[in-house]
Design an enzyme around this catalytic site. Structure first.
Site, mmCIF file in Angstrom:
data_model
loop_
_atom_site.group_PDB
_atom_site.id
_atom_site.type_symbol
_atom_site.label_atom_id
_atom_site.label_comp_id
_atom_site.label_asym_id
_atom_site.label_seq_id
_atom_site.Cartn_x
_atom_site.Cartn_y
_atom_site.Cartn_z
ATOM 1 N N CYS A 1 0.804 -1.226 0.000
ATOM 2 C CA CYS A 1 0.000 0.000 0.000
ATOM 3 C C CYS A 1 0.837 1.277 0.000
ATOM 4 C CB CYS A 1 -0.931 0.001 1.217
ATOM 5 S SG CYS A 1 -1.920 -1.496 1.416
ATOM 6 N N HIS B 1 -1.770 6.890 4.449
ATOM 7 C CA HIS B 1 -0.792 5.810 4.627
ATOM 8 C C HIS B 1 0.601 6.113 4.068
ATOM 9 C CE1 HIS B 1 -0.172 1.149 4.854
ATOM 10 N NE2 HIS B 1 0.300 1.779 5.909
#
Length: 530
Positions: free
Chosen positions: A78, A134
């Protein structure tokens, strides 16, 4: 006389046009609105237009009426994919070659990096981020509204409960913006408790579109869904609505499928809003997954090998498409080579950006301008993609992976990896060049997962035992037949590129995992970058 002058001028004009074409100068369109949608841990096959029985009518329509990107590469996790998108630079430059940011780690996308949002904002775009971030939270300077976004609504971390918005027993749902005085406001949205993550991200995206004033500049909307990342959660009503036909699938696969369908429903609402508010005609929609589905999960990367955390095609060859009235050729599958870093360079072109006109220095970019490639189905000029590399000599004072600590950082039961990229990898180098793909070193190895409606046997993730593999992806897209002995000259050519890439690698120092930042709500806990 005048007729002669007119003919002469026309001839001169024709020569000028011919010259401009020869030197590669092309006319540009007016800066378009850009809606960039990213899904999370989404299998390459898990959409209707890929042959899946998962219901995705909105994505299907956008893909089939637009351009399906068949060779669009991302990173296998991610954070590295998001950092590559935001910076336009390979992870070897940004430090994300090491992998994901874990919740308590004190690092993020370096502040000297110019993000795509900063670049677009300085060219008059209204910039809004919705969903999953993130790529850094330990200081507020690493968070979205300090990285070029006018507003942010979403989660700083990589996962959360879809209704509780909790990660490791701490809350993570907020609305951030800057005041007229430049002060950052971080409004923790406790009122979102109990509301489904995907729905509230869609609602905010639609609201942003409805309020956008085109006379004040184009729109950049970054819509980063966290679906269908674990934990697998969806309400019973939509589970039945979207998966009643999936009688051969187990309960986990059905939940995963329903989560994808709810996201698809949201994408349809976003497109409807673009139509309703007369923005669609000058809007480029980009959709991509951030990486493949986790093989031990419920997604499918069929027919490709491997999944999330690996550099086999199932982990890095993303489900992707573009849609826009601005595309000259549509309704086909584009097989030219693209990488997620290319979007920065492409958006820079579309925005008419001039880096030298701005005070913040631009770092070297790794992307290609792929506008002509996606718009007219021509080559972008890219023949090579560095899928990743890792050098042990550039890892300094890195602690051993604490698997117990990692488990505490993950919500739900869907993603406890049997082995980890940090634990099983020492040094590796993985490159695609033309139709060839080379693996060398000690890298994560996986086999092949199930088709979209079958449960199949899987090879657990394991170390490669320091081996070299070469695949011809034109003939062997499933990466089944190693041909390194047959083509030693190709191996030599691809290995020779390693030294050049290594020159650009960023040294990584010990990632400090702080005990701060967890106060019932996830908040930045440092005032400045290390």
């Amino acid at each position: 006389m005048f007729r002669y002058i007119n003919i002469l001028m026309l001839n001169m004009f024709a020569l000028i046009v011919k010259f401009l074409c020869l030197v590669g100068v092309t006319s540009r369109i007016n800066p378009p609105n850009i809606v960039f949608i990213i899904s999370d841990d989404h299998g390459n096959q898990d959409a209707g237009f890929r042959g899946s029985d998962i219901l995705t009518p909105n994505m299907d329509r956008l893909a089939k009426d637009g351009v399906i990107l068949d060779s669009h590469y991302v990173m296998p996790q991610c954070s590295p994919t998001r950092a590559s998108l935001m910076s336009g630079r390979y992870p070897i430059r940004t430090g994300f070659w090491k992998g994901n940011i874990k919740p308590k780690e004190e690092w993020g996308l370096n502040l000297n990096e110019t993000t795509v949002a900063e670049m677009l904002k300085r060219n008059g775009y209204a910039t809004h981020a919705v969903g999953k971030w993130h790529i850094g939270l330990y200081t507020y300077n690493h968070t979205p509204v300090r990285r070029g976004f006018d507003t942010f609504f979403g989660m700083y971390l990589g996962s959360q409960g879809y209704y509780t918005h909790m990660n490791s027993r701490n809350y993570d749902m907020r609305e951030d913006y800057l005041t007229h005085d430049g002060e950052l406001k971080d409004d923790i949205r406790m009122d979102m408790k109990g509301k489904y993550n995907t729905d509230i991200f869609t609602d905010r995206a639609v609201d942003i579109i409805s309020k956008h004033n085109s006379t004040q500049g184009p729109l950049f909307l970054y819509l980063a869904y966290s679906s269908p990342h674990a934990p697998l959660q969806v309400d019973d009503t939509r589970l039945e609505k979207y998966t009643s036909h999936m009688t051969n699938s187990d309960s986990k696969r059905r939940k995963y499928a329903a989560m994808v369908s709810v996201m698809d429903e949201g994408i349809g609402q976003v497109v409807d809003a673009l139509d309703q508010y007369n923005l669609r005609d000058n809007t480029l929609i980009v959709f991509t997954a951030d990486n493949g589905a986790l093989l031990k999960g419920s997604g499918s990367n069929y027919p490709y090998r491997g999944g999330k955390i690996t550099l086999f095609e199932g982990g890095v060859r993303a489900l992707s498409f573009v849609n826009s009235p601005l595309l000259e050729v549509t309704g086909y599958t584009n097989r030219h080579l693209h990488h997620v870093v290319d979007w920065f360079t492409t958006f820079q072109y579309l925005a008419n950006d001039i880096p030298s006109a701005h005070s913040k220095p631009m770092l070297p970019l790794d992307g290609y301008n792929i506008w002509s490639s996606i718009s007219r189905n021509v080559s972008s000029g890219r023949e090579e993609v560095l899928l990743n590399m890792r050098e042990a000599s550039l890892l300094h004072n890195v602690a051993e992976v604490d698997v117990r600590s990692l488990k505490a950082d993950i919500v739900g039961k869907g993603e406890i990896l049997p082995t980890l990229i940090d634990a099983i990898s020492n040094e590796f180098y993985v490159l695609r060049w033309q139709n060839w793909k080379l693996f060398t070193g000690n890298y994560p190895v996986q086999g092949w997962g199930p088709t979209y409606n079958e449960r199949g046997s899987l090879l657990n993730t394991q170390a490669s035992n320091n081996s070299t593999l070469l695949f011809d992806l034109d003939k062997d897209p499933r990466e089944e037949v190693d041909v390194k002995d047959k083509y030693p000259e190709v191996v030599a050519r691809m290995l020779a590129r390693r030294d050049e890439y290594e020159k650009n690698m960023t040294t990584i120092y010990y990632r400090y995992k702080s005990s701060d930042g967890k106060t019932g709500v996830w908040m930045p806990w440092r005032t400045q970058e290390h």
